[in-house]
Design a protein around this motif. Structure first.
Motif, mmCIF file in Angstrom:
data_model
loop_
_atom_site.group_PDB
_atom_site.id
_atom_site.type_symbol
_atom_site.label_atom_id
_atom_site.label_comp_id
_atom_site.label_asym_id
_atom_site.label_seq_id
_atom_site.Cartn_x
_atom_site.Cartn_y
_atom_site.Cartn_z
ATOM 1 N N GLU A 131 0.845 -1.279 0.079
ATOM 2 C CA GLU A 131 -0.322 -0.075 -0.002
ATOM 3 C C GLU A 131 0.922 1.261 -0.066
ATOM 4 O O GLU A 131 1.967 0.913 0.444
ATOM 5 C CB GLU A 131 -0.790 -0.191 1.381
ATOM 6 C CG GLU A 131 -1.788 -1.121 1.235
ATOM 7 C CD GLU A 131 -2.770 -1.041 2.419
ATOM 8 O OE1 GLU A 131 -3.336 0.054 2.859
ATOM 9 O OE2 GLU A 131 -3.364 -1.907 2.963
ATOM 10 N N THR A 173 0.169 0.374 -9.810
ATOM 11 C CA THR A 173 -1.084 -0.412 -9.399
ATOM 12 C C THR A 173 -1.744 -1.032 -10.452
ATOM 13 O O THR A 173 -2.617 -1.843 -10.453
ATOM 14 C CB THR A 173 -1.948 0.663 -9.123
ATOM 15 O OG1 THR A 173 -2.429 1.692 -10.067
ATOM 16 C CG2 THR A 173 -1.405 1.541 -7.585
ATOM 17 N N LEU A 216 -6.200 -3.000 -1.882
ATOM 18 C CA LEU A 216 -5.090 -2.912 -3.112
ATOM 19 C C LEU A 216 -5.719 -2.606 -4.460
ATOM 20 O O LEU A 216 -5.258 -1.728 -5.196
ATOM 21 C CB LEU A 216 -4.333 -4.333 -3.158
ATOM 22 C CG LEU A 216 -3.202 -4.452 -2.125
ATOM 23 C CD1 LEU A 216 -2.440 -5.615 -2.354
ATOM 24 C CD2 LEU A 216 -2.565 -3.418 -1.604
ATOM 25 N N THR A 236 0.436 -4.937 -6.387
ATOM 26 C CA THR A 236 1.043 -3.472 -6.724
ATOM 27 C C THR A 236 2.700 -4.097 -6.601
ATOM 28 O O THR A 236 3.037 -4.888 -5.878
ATOM 29 C CB THR A 236 0.789 -2.741 -5.648
ATOM 30 O OG1 THR A 236 0.942 -3.276 -4.442
ATOM 31 C CG2 THR A 236 -0.615 -2.265 -5.445
#
Length: 352
Positions: free
Chosen positions: A202, A292, A276, A305
């Motif tokens: 993240e 992403t 995510l 990611t």
């Protein structure tokens, strides 16, 4: 100050081609997997996460075989409450810890699995995490106490002593318990029962917020163990130059979009996974180099990611996570074996 831990990922899969890996023949043979474990030792890694799930080679068996072929390799063994009963697992893990001189690490997983296939069942999320909490409590007690009696709603033991014992060394009393999960129920278990909370990739601000919340929860819920530590499980795509890394990352995502790399089957089920997938709406690249796009085209879990760039770019990003309090890093990219060597030789020296 906790020392930094750098782990990789070993794909114990029934089918070849995991996340685009190029080993097809004997991809899950002892020679192939122990070759990866030996390369990890040789190129500066502490060990590797070995994932779990019904329909894959049994994780504990794979971990035991790789530990027997190596001298410093630490298997981070993923296990599920329900697939194992706590006393059975505590004994197996203590035995392997004893035989390897204290190399065992454990990752407790509560996510979806084909439970019916091995005769397990579960209720709602609250039930699932209540059971996980009991499992972790009993395992820890069995590793640190003798003649343990515990009466729980899901598991019980009476007058139970595990032999042989886990290896005690300095502050280490037993294998570390890693844990993942982003739901409120999961965070309450992590805050009180885990040794290490593992996050997926993240953005920094989101992770800072979660670390702060978990620390606060630990205080509120009366955590009884040493302070919770934090880890990052993420794909790192490293090349000689920034430009080459992004060109390769985009080419790989294009292959995913065409279906040439298999989609992750569990990518829509967990709260953490949905967090995510939602990142793509905030931009294709977040922070400096958090990519992403893989999540839009079938990437799941740690492959949703990616951190993309030169070794210097990726090291700089990982140091920013370290500044937030992350001390355990579980990295990987495919093809697995060449990347163990490349990232071990080029990325790790910049982080140590």
């Amino acid at each position: 100050m906790t020392s930094l831990q750098f782990l990789w990922y070993i794909p114990n899969q029934a089918q070849p081609g995991h996340r685009g890996d190029d080993v097809v023949t004997d991809h899950n043979s002892l020679e192939t997997l122990s070759g990866q474990a030996e390369a990890l030792e040789e190129h500066g890694w502490s060990g590797a996460l070995i994932g779990t799930g019904w329909g894959r080679p049994d994780t504990f068996t794979v971990a035991t075989a790789l530990a027997a072929r190596t001298t410093t390799f630490q298997p981070l063994i993923a296990v599920r409450p329900g697939y194992w009963r706590p006393a059975h697992f505590a004994s197996a893990a203590a035995t392997l810890d004893h035989l390897t001189g204290g190399r065992v690490l454990v990752n407790i997983v509560s996510g979806k699995d084909d439970l019916a296939a091995y005769g397990d069942s579960e209720g709602d999320q609250a039930h699932r995490y209540a059971r996980t909490k009991e499992f972790m409590r009993i395992v820890r007690k069995l590793w640190t106490e003798e003649n343990v009696t515990y009466r729980g709603e899901h598991f019980s033991v009476t007058g139970s002593t595990v032999a042989p014992r886990t290896v005690v060394r300095g502050e280490r009393r037993h294998p570390r318990l890693y844990f993942g999960g982003a739901s409120e129920a999961a965070e309450r278990v992590a805050a009180t029962e885990a040794d290490v909370q593992l996050f997926w990739g993240e953005p920094l601000a989101d992770m800072a917020e979660r670390i702060e919340r978990l620390r606060r929860l630990g205080d509120e819920l009366g955590r009884e163990h040493p302070p919770l530590e934090f880890g990052l499980r993420i794909t790192t795509l490293v090349r000689d130059t920034t430009e080459q890394a992004w060109a390769d990352a985009e080419a790989k995502v294009e292959k995913m979009a065409k279906g040439a790399i298999e989609r992750d089957p569990n990518r829509f089920v967990a709260v953490g996974q949905q967090r995510l997938l939602d990142l793509a709406a905030r931009g294709e690249v977040l922070d400096d180099n958090l990519y992403t796009a893989p999540g839009r085209f079938g990437g799941g879990g740690a492959g949703t990611t990616w951190l993309v760039g030169s070794a210097e770019d990726v090291a700089k990003s990982l140091r920013k996570y370290q500044a937030l309090g992350i001390t355990h890093f579980v990295l990987s990219d495919t093809p697995y074996l060449p990347e163990i060597k490349r990232q071990g030789d080029r990325l790790l020296p910049l982080l140590r």
